[in-house]
Design a protein around this motif. Structure first.
Motif, PDB file in Angstrom:
ATOM      1  N   ALA A   1      17.451  10.575  -6.838  1.00  0.00           N
ATOM      2  CA  ALA A   1      16.926  11.357  -7.718  1.00  0.00           C
ATOM      3  C   ALA A   1      17.071  12.770  -8.030  1.00  0.00           C
ATOM      4  CB  ALA A   1      15.124  10.780  -7.872  1.00  0.00           C
ATOM      5  N   ALA A   2      17.490  13.647  -6.404  1.00  0.00           N
ATOM      6  CA  ALA A   2      17.282  14.516  -6.447  1.00  0.00           C
ATOM      7  C   ALA A   2      19.046  15.225  -6.497  1.00  0.00           C
ATOM      8  CB  ALA A   2      17.078  15.402  -4.978  1.00  0.00           C
ATOM      9  N   ALA A   3      19.490  14.046  -6.571  1.00  0.00           N
ATOM     10  CA  ALA A   3      20.641  14.280  -6.503  1.00  0.00           C
ATOM     11  C   ALA A   3      21.405  14.369  -8.202  1.00  0.00           C
ATOM     12  CB  ALA A   3      22.015  12.970  -5.934  1.00  0.00           C
ATOM     13  N   MET A   4      20.493  13.653  -9.139  1.00  0.00           N
ATOM     14  CA  MET A   4      20.687  13.630 -10.627  1.00  0.00           C
ATOM     15  C   MET A   4      20.817  14.622 -10.976  1.00  0.00           C
ATOM     16  SD  MET A   4      18.750   9.794 -10.493  1.00  0.00           S
ATOM     17  CE  MET A   4      20.175   9.147 -12.351  1.00  0.00           C
TER      18      MET A   4
ATOM     19  N   LEU B   1       0.604  -1.561  -0.021  1.00  0.00           N
ATOM     20  CA  LEU B   1       0.358  -0.476   0.105  1.00  0.00           C
ATOM     21  C   LEU B   1       0.537   1.604  -0.030  1.00  0.00           C
ATOM     22  CD1 LEU B   1      -2.689  -1.382   2.055  1.00  0.00           C
ATOM     23  CD2 LEU B   1      -3.223  -0.457   0.308  1.00  0.00           C
ATOM     24  N   PHE B   2       2.229   0.902   0.847  1.00  0.00           N
ATOM     25  CA  PHE B   2       3.048   2.881   0.674  1.00  0.00           C
ATOM     26  C   PHE B   2       3.401   2.815  -0.450  1.00  0.00           C
ATOM     27  CE2 PHE B   2       6.834   4.068   0.757  1.00  0.00           C
ATOM     28  CZ  PHE B   2       6.637   4.960   2.528  1.00  0.00           C
ATOM     29  N   VAL B   3       4.043   1.310  -0.655  1.00  0.00           N
ATOM     30  CA  VAL B   3       4.976   1.379  -2.990  1.00  0.00           C
ATOM     31  C   VAL B   3       3.834   2.131  -3.695  1.00  0.00           C
ATOM     32  CG1 VAL B   3       6.116   0.340  -3.841  1.00  0.00           C
ATOM     33  CG2 VAL B   3       6.135   0.116  -1.806  1.00  0.00           C
ATOM     34  N   GLY B   4       2.622   1.688  -3.142  1.00  0.00           N
ATOM     35  CA  GLY B   4       1.256   2.213  -4.730  1.00  0.00           C
ATOM     36  C   GLY B   4       1.675   3.456  -4.602  1.00  0.00           C
ATOM     37  N   GLY B   5       1.264   4.016  -3.032  1.00  0.00           N
ATOM     38  CA  GLY B   5       1.669   5.585  -3.080  1.00  0.00           C
ATOM     39  C   GLY B   5       2.186   6.326  -3.727  1.00  0.00           C
ATOM     40  N   LEU B   6       3.520   6.219  -3.818  1.00  0.00           N
ATOM     41  CA  LEU B   6       5.053   6.302  -4.461  1.00  0.00           C
ATOM     42  C   LEU B   6       4.410   7.414  -5.771  1.00  0.00           C
ATOM     43  CD1 LEU B   6       6.956   4.567  -2.105  1.00  0.00           C
ATOM     44  CD2 LEU B   6       6.399   6.699  -1.590  1.00  0.00           C
ATOM     45  N   PRO B   7       5.551   8.312  -6.095  1.00  0.00           N
ATOM     46  CA  PRO B   7       5.575   8.470  -7.071  1.00  0.00           C
ATOM     47  C   PRO B   7       5.971   7.507  -8.441  1.00  0.00           C
ATOM     48  CG  PRO B   7       6.512  10.046  -5.884  1.00  0.00           C
ATOM     49  CD  PRO B   7       6.262   8.819  -4.915  1.00  0.00           C
ATOM     50  N   ASP B   8       5.885   7.609  -9.732  1.00  0.00           N
ATOM     51  CA  ASP B   8       6.503   6.647 -10.450  1.00  0.00           C
ATOM     52  C   ASP B   8       7.765   6.402 -10.020  1.00  0.00           C
ATOM     53  OD1 ASP B   8       3.689   5.912 -11.177  1.00  0.00           O
ATOM     54  OD2 ASP B   8       3.959   6.935 -12.611  1.00  0.00           O
ATOM     55  N   HIS B   9       8.377   7.286 -10.159  1.00  0.00           N
ATOM     56  CA  HIS B   9       9.981   7.611 -10.270  1.00  0.00           C
ATOM     57  C   HIS B   9      10.355   7.306  -9.078  1.00  0.00           C
ATOM     58  CE1 HIS B   9       9.450  11.445  -8.227  1.00  0.00           C
ATOM     59  NE2 HIS B   9      10.757  11.284  -7.988  1.00  0.00           N
ATOM     60  N   ILE B  10      10.031   6.709  -8.122  1.00  0.00           N
ATOM     61  CA  ILE B  10      10.812   6.402  -6.750  1.00  0.00           C
ATOM     62  C   ILE B  10       9.598   4.267  -7.020  1.00  0.00           C
ATOM     63  CG2 ILE B  10      11.035   6.279  -4.382  1.00  0.00           C
ATOM     64  CD1 ILE B  10       9.907   9.682  -4.411  1.00  0.00           C
ATOM     65  N   ARG B  11       8.297   4.131  -7.200  1.00  0.00           N
ATOM     66  CA  ARG B  11       7.934   3.646  -6.575  1.00  0.00           C
ATOM     67  C   ARG B  11       8.570   2.251  -8.281  1.00  0.00           C
ATOM     68  NH1 ARG B  11       4.063   1.533 -10.547  1.00  0.00           N
ATOM     69  NH2 ARG B  11       4.071   3.266 -11.071  1.00  0.00           N
ATOM     70  N   VAL B  12       8.356   2.214  -8.781  1.00  0.00           N
ATOM     71  CA  VAL B  12       9.392   1.749  -9.367  1.00  0.00           C
ATOM     72  C   VAL B  12      10.488   0.889  -8.526  1.00  0.00           C
ATOM     73  CG1 VAL B  12      10.526   0.644 -12.304  1.00  0.00           C
ATOM     74  CG2 VAL B  12       7.940   2.267 -12.345  1.00  0.00           C
ATOM     75  N   ASP B  13      11.358   1.596  -9.016  1.00  0.00           N
ATOM     76  CA  ASP B  13      12.747   1.492  -8.332  1.00  0.00           C
ATOM     77  C   ASP B  13      12.666   0.317  -7.195  1.00  0.00           C
ATOM     78  OD1 ASP B  13      14.452   2.021 -10.019  1.00  0.00           O
ATOM     79  OD2 ASP B  13      14.551   4.092  -9.420  1.00  0.00           O
ATOM     80  N   VAL B  14      11.309   0.479  -5.951  1.00  0.00           N
ATOM     81  CA  VAL B  14      11.194   0.453  -4.633  1.00  0.00           C
ATOM     82  C   VAL B  14      10.324  -1.099  -5.216  1.00  0.00           C
ATOM     83  CG1 VAL B  14       9.730   0.390  -2.423  1.00  0.00           C
ATOM     84  CG2 VAL B  14      10.857   2.721  -3.669  1.00  0.00           C
TER      85      VAL B  14
END
Length: 151
Positions: free
Chosen positions: A148-151, A113-126
């Motif tokens: 993602a913030a460092a890139m 449920l937590f992972v499903g609520g993340l934005p796509d650019h983070i969710r896919v990696d998790v």
């Protein structure tokens, strides 16, 4: 001990005795009963009329049914619809505040449920890491957000 005098009430500037309302001003607003209190006492009176005196455990359950949340599963729905607003940490804090009230949810389900609520650019990696529980999912999400913030 103070002695009470039997003197008549003092007269006002016109020479008339003060009215009863002036002697007993109305109580402040916070002393008045609110409508919700009236509903509670009405409910209790009706309960007493229908069932008589009930044992404490049964009374607590009846109170939960009458005044508690309408549906036990509503927290689970709220978890699934929780919006991601700003950061993973902010989302995690709000998620945990709701998740602690959700019943019969496994560790893996909380993570999903937590992972499903993340934005796509983070969710896919998790999702690719397949976290077994909520704490691991939050750890990965924070790490991928930093990347993602460092890139």
């Amino acid at each position: 001990m103070a002695m009470l005098s039997a003197a008549s009430p003092s007269l006002d500037s016109t020479g008339a005795a003060p009215s009863v309302a002036a002697q007993n001003p109305p109580p402040p607003k916070f002393y008045k009963l609110e409508f919700a209190t009236y509903n509670g006492s009405t409910w209790y009176y009706a309960l007493e009329q229908d069932k008589g005196m009930t044992p404490w455990e049964h009374f607590k359950e009846l109170c939960r049914l009458r005044f508690g949340p309408p549906i036990h599963g509503s927290r689970l729905v709220e978890l699934g619809r929780l919006p991601f607003v700003s950061t993973v940490q902010e989302f995690a804090d709000r998620f945990q505040a709701v998740a602690c009230h959700a019943r019969d949810v496994s560790a893996r389900q909380r993570a999903e449920l937590f992972v499903g609520g993340l934005p796509d650019h983070i969710r896919v990696d998790v999702e690719m890491r397949d976290p077994p529980d909520l704490q691991t999912a939050m750890y990965y999400a924070r790490a991928f957000e930093r990347r993602a913030a460092a890139m």
